[in-house]
Write an enzyme that holds these catalytic residues in place. Structure first.
Site, PDB file in Angstrom:
ATOM      1  CG  ASP A 183     -18.385 -33.420  35.050  1.00 34.83           C
ATOM      2  OD1 ASP A 183     -17.390 -33.321  34.320  1.00 34.83           O
ATOM      3  OD2 ASP A 183     -18.655 -34.433  35.711  1.00 34.83           O
ATOM      4  CB  SER A 199     -15.660 -40.665  35.587  1.00 33.61           C
ATOM      5  OG  SER A 199     -15.448 -40.042  34.352  1.00 33.61           O
ATOM      6  CG  HIS A 246     -15.162 -35.250  35.974  1.00 33.00           C
ATOM      7  ND1 HIS A 246     -16.325 -35.814  35.501  1.00 33.00           N
ATOM      8  CD2 HIS A 246     -14.251 -36.264  35.990  1.00 33.00           C
ATOM      9  CE1 HIS A 246     -16.128 -37.091  35.232  1.00 33.00           C
ATOM     10  NE2 HIS A 246     -14.877 -37.387  35.520  1.00 33.00           N
TER      11      HIS A 246
END
Length: 701
Positions: free
Chosen positions: A638, A553, A673
């Site tokens: 995501d 991330s 995610h």
């Protein structure tokens, strides 16, 4: 026979029905990204498809997955072995330590082989018959993704409301069922935050509705059971799109509170739980003013940065509430060394979760002003408050962990000091005595000392020949705390040294640590990581040519920046769901989460931020030069880092890089995610990049 097939601008080599070892080459389609501060060419912008249905885009992602499959085929035995070793370190029929709330004991348990836990409760005592609230294995059956984000039991203990996601995009659905009959109500509300709260009468559920495009939680509504969703009452709407929202109850259940929060500002409004209709703001929002409040007895307890950069606790008597911040009274002093992370109020004392010297600790502050710290024996550890739902007790529950010690649940008596172990997380086949953890301090290029948590197996030669696996995150003030990971043990047993670099951008060393690692100081995060690597190599923890790095991330942004800035320092970089197209994303307010983050990265509509972000954005700084081996992962669904960011980055890397090192792009077509759901599935996914990493580091066994 070999033949060429052109599909959606992606060149694939077919040989005997199997994919050959030729990387995909996505088509280049000229496009200009415009902004008030300049235009940039983006030949791979076409890979963005918000509907996720574009056949050309999907063909490219499939080609990347096929190529990764072909490249990793020889490592499948090692991948399977790593996965099997990890599963062997997991107690499959494990259960949590139950906690008490409103007359019931709540807990979770796993059955052998299950990816999901059963959430259950027992009335009156831990030994009472178990009532199943959520049979998650059954609920997740035949679903590619499944997650319960939050759940709450009604005040009369009869109903439960929960937020469920079966896509992975964090667009949850509100559901309700009767725990006495098991009947699921017809009531459902789509696209909410994973956050649900009951009204005091148990007839309505409060939730946070999301914007359909940006996925920003912006409205608090109340759904009355048995009524149409269209008639749900709007309680509050957050107009400022740089703020996110959450809802919750105070420790004594007397108030329901709506929390509006941005990177540098908070605002909390509360109403009596019995009638959550008219909400009162505790303190109006202002830039660089943050606070969070809880209530117990006849007072509010507030964590705030007002005149305290590292936060302090203050109190506000109910009788003085109308006077606002002028009536706040200090409970703890401001400190340059101690950062207050969290707190929980109890009758007669407050339990404080704080950081000092890079470690997370617990301290008990009595109403008489006396303070007692809970001690630890290891140099690098994580101690944090656990579930404490009943404030009318002297017992405080907390957990302790390090890179060697499995997570241990304790409770300590605030009156007597007695401490007892409730549970040591079982790790079959693991002996902590075989491993060593250290706290290392690396000097960054500007002279700042960066804490590093290190672990290795006893007997590993620290003579400059060992492989190193270095991890960091370093954004949003999020601190990375050490803990034992079943999926890491196999790496340590193979002689890999593991290190967490607690770089600036987190809050391990206080709020100033964060301030020095975001906005126009973001590059400190990247150079800290590189300098930690060089320190560990110089002090002979690792071989210079056997270093692997990983981040996900915002930590994937870190990996992308490091790959551009110091590719020669790494043999391999693993970037999971990486935020790598910083400027383009931050220019587009329609992309989920963008507006929340102007105070984290800057607003590129302003030239100073545009220029600075452009100077480090990984996608914009890919150059014609050698790069280390790369493993990049993403999820098609995501909602936090859109799949097309890493897709574009990989495409540009394939075009520009001058080396022959492998570049693999794994796209999870059924997740978001966090990857696919389920406790074992995560380890199976991890085993793939771990096998690739070990092969690159010369550890193949």
């Amino acid at each position: 026979m070999t033949r060429w097939m052109m599909l959606a601008g992606v060149a694939l080599v077919m040989s005997g029905g199997a994919l050959a070892q030729t990387a995909p080459k996505p088509a280049k389609r000229p496009f200009q990204v415009t902004s008030p501060n300049g235009a940039r060419a983006d030949d791979y912008y076409w890979l963005r498809d918000d509907t996720r249905k574009n056949p050309d885009m999907l063909a490219y992602l499939k080609a990347e997955n096929d190529y990764a499959d072909a490249q990793l085929k020889a490592l499948k035995p090692l991948q399977d072995k790593l996965y099997e070793e990890t599963v062997a370190h997991i107690k499959q029929d494990d259960s949590s330590v139950p906690y008490q709330k409103n007359g019931y004991w709540y807990g979770t348990r796993f059955e052998t082989g299950a990816d999901y836990s059963i959430i259950e409760r027992r009335k009156g005592s831990r030994d009472a018959p178990a009532e199943t609230m959520f049979d998650q294995p059954a609920m997740a059956k035949d679903k590619a993704f499944f997650a319960i984000g939050d759940w709450a039991v009604s005040p009369d203990n009869r109903l439960v409301a929960w937020a469920e996601d079966i896509v992975g995009r964090r667009q949850y659905v509100l559901k309700v069922k009767d725990l006495t009959t098991g009947k699921v109500f017809a009531d459902t509300v789509d696209n909410i935050e994973p956050n649900v709260v009951w009204s005091g009468d148990g007839k309505s559920v409060l939730y946070v509705a999301k914007d359909a495009t940006t996925l920003r939680g912006y409205q608090v509504k109340a759904h009355a059971l048995g009524t149409a969703v269209a008639s749900d009452r709007l309680i509050y709407e957050e107009k400022d799109d740089t703020f996110s929202m959450g809802i919750g109850r105070t420790a004594d259940d007397r108030f329901v509170c709506i929390i509006s929060q941005s990177t540098v500002s908070d605002e909390q409004r509360c109403a009596p739980t019995a009638a959550p209709t008219s909400f009162t703001v505790l303190a109006p929002r202002a830039r660089e003013f943050r606070y969070s409040a809880d209530h117990l007895g006849n007072r509010w307890i507030i964590r705030t940065n007002r005149d305290a950069k590292n936060y302090k606790l203050v109190t506000l008597a109910d009788a003085d509430a109308a006077n606002g911040v002028a009536a706040w009274r200090d409970l703890t002093p401001a400190s340059d060394k101690v950062f207050i992370e969290n707190f929980e109020p109890f009758e007669g004392f407050i339990a404080i979760d704080e950081r000092e010297g890079g470690n997370r600790k617990v301290r008990l502050l009595g109403d008489d002003g006396k303070s007692t710290a809970v001690t630890a024996d290891e140099p690098a550890y994580r101690m944090m408050l656990d579930v404490n739902e009943e404030p009318a007790t002297p017992w405080v529950r907390y957990t302790y962990a390090s890179l060697v010690t499995p997570t241990t649940t304790y409770e300590v008596n605030a009156k007597t000091g007695e401490r007892r172990v409730l549970k040591v997380a079982p790790v079959p086949g693991y002996d902590p005595a075989n491993y060593v953890t250290e706290r290392v301090w690396a000097t960054a290029r500007d002279g700042v000392k960066v804490p590093v948590s290190v672990v290795y197996r006893k007997g590993t030669k620290l003579d400059g020949t060992a492989p190193l696996f270095q991890y960091a995150y370093g954004s949003y003030g999020y601190s990375t705390d050490p803990a034992v990971d079943a999926g890491r043990i196999g790496l340590l047993d193979r002689g890999v040294v593991y290190a967490i670099a607690h770089i600036r951008g987190g809050q391990e060393m206080g709020r100033g640590w964060y301030d020095d690692g975001h906005l126009l100081k973001k590059k400190n995060s990247f150079t800290d990581f590189i300098d930690v690597t060089r320190h560990l190599v110089a002090t002979r923890y690792a071989a210079k040519d056997r270093v692997a790095a990983m981040g996900g991330s915002a930590g994937g942004l870190l990996m992308g920046a490091v790959a551009n800035m110091a590719p020669e320092d790494y043999k391999l970089i693993v970037a999971q769901v990486p935020f790598v197209d910083v400027v383009t994303t931050m220019l587009d307010a329609s992309i989920p989460l963008t507006t929340f983050e102007y105070d984290e990265w800057g607003n590129p509509a302003q030239k100073a931020y545009y220029d600075y972000m452009l100077s480090y954005s990984p996608y914009d700084n890919v150059a014609a030069k050698p790069y280390p081996a790369l493993y990049v992962g993403t999820g098609l669904w995501d909602s936090q880092v859109q799949y097309y960011e890493p897709a574009k980055w990989v495409a540009r890397l394939r075009e520009m890089k001058t080396d022959s090192n492998p570049l693999l792009f794994r796209v999870n077509m059924e997740a978001g995610h966090g990857g696919k759901s389920g406790r074992f599935e995560r380890y199976r996914q991890n085993a793939e990049w771990q096998a690739f990493m070990l092969s690159q580091l010369g550890v193949e066994k």
